[in-house]
Design an enzyme around this catalytic site. Sequence first.
Site, PDB file in Angstrom:
ATOM      1  N   TRP A 101       0.824  -1.212   0.000  1.00 48.94           N
ATOM      2  CA  TRP A 101       0.000   0.000   0.000  1.00 48.94           C
ATOM      3  C   TRP A 101       0.850   1.249   0.000  1.00 48.94           C
ATOM      4  CZ3 TRP A 101      -4.250  -1.311  -1.975  1.00 48.94           C
ATOM      5  CH2 TRP A 101      -4.801  -2.569  -1.698  1.00 48.94           C
ATOM      6  N   ASP A 173      -1.918   6.662   6.269  1.00 43.64           N
ATOM      7  CA  ASP A 173      -2.963   5.754   5.796  1.00 43.64           C
ATOM      8  C   ASP A 173      -3.202   4.760   6.930  1.00 43.64           C
ATOM      9  OD1 ASP A 173      -4.507   3.773   4.676  1.00 43.64           O
ATOM     10  OD2 ASP A 173      -3.063   3.215   3.121  1.00 43.64           O
ATOM     11  N   LYS A 197     -12.775  -1.942   7.274  1.00 44.11           N
ATOM     12  CA  LYS A 197     -12.108  -2.912   8.147  1.00 44.11           C
ATOM     13  C   LYS A 197     -12.602  -2.757   9.584  1.00 44.11           C
ATOM     14  CE  LYS A 197      -8.495  -2.452   4.815  1.00 44.11           C
ATOM     15  NZ  LYS A 197      -8.674  -3.588   4.015  1.00 44.11           N
TER      16      LYS A 197
END
Length: 362
Positions: A101, A173, A197
């Site tokens: 990511w 993030d 999530k």
Amino acid sequence: MRVINFNAGPAGLPLPALERAREELLDFQGSGMSIMEHSHRGKQYDAVHEETIALLTRLLGIPDTHQVLFLTGGASQQFAQVPLNFLRPGESADYLMTGVWSEKALDEAKLLGQARIAATTVQPDKKYTRVPRQDELQLDPRAAYVHITSNNTIYGTQWHAWPDVGDVPLVADMSSDFLWKPLDVSRFAFIYAGAQKNLGPSGVLIAVVRKDFIARGRQDISKIFRYGLHAENNSLYNTPPTLAIYLCRNVLAWAEQLGGLPALERRNREKGELLYGALDRMSGFYRAPVERASRSYMNVVFHLPTPELDDAFVAATTRSGMVGLKGHRSAGGIRASLYNAVSPDDVRALVSFMEEFARKNG
Ligand code: PMP
């Protein structure tokens, strides 16, 4: 019957949050329609919008210097939108590389301007098994910002002490560990996390942003991409994902009832200790590649002695009512995601399954 859900995201949601949605689905608070059929400018939706912001503000203790935003396009859009707003021509931004990511975030920044790798723990096999230490950071004190990925969903690593970046704005993030424990929001200029999530369904992204940082964002970019515009309009510049925000409200209300972030931290640490404890006890059979100090409490990655046994393990767990345990295609093996909705009993069930599997196949 509901399964035990170890999905990496979208992930399982707490049952009380779903039950509340079911109760309110057809007739939201006597209005004769569901929340998703209401105008985003009407008083019923407005109350949900404000309650969601208030819940986040209370849970995280968000100071007045910061503000909550609801955005769309997922974390992937933020990879582009952050440099679009904050990386001007002639400036450079620092990226701390800890997995797939952060690589994607860096790639987007490079399309728009100058982005530097200020630290990386990538291995020759392209995988990552830890986050960098403070003494490995080569930070540019003039950087427009430093970007980190707080938890690496795929490789199962997590920052357990925030990097010291001096006066440079820290952008994070937090898609896969937002709200896993209390957080000092004041350390960050910009936090972003896809909801799917730890706090809701996919479709909404939550950002917690420092107001003065947002105010410094570029004004010469398309309006819809300007954070400042969304901040001025309290995330109602255009139609927000109302149903997703409503579901986040239900999850956040559940989290508050549970005892807030201190209670979630205790629960998450208990789960992590149960599973890592089992992996360490059975290290002759299960192998956990991540260095201890970087182990993630959200995504626990491990391998069995062979890829065939990995597959057999996944198939057998599915037959036992546990889903989502197959590792990401770029990491292989097994990944158990232990987000907030997963209970310690769910993890106990997995651990006893693992003990039996190791006994039979070891
Ligand atoms: N960052 C992290 C840490 C992630 O785990 C993910 C998705 N799993 C993303 C970004 C991308 O999120 P999205 O699919 O919502 O764009």
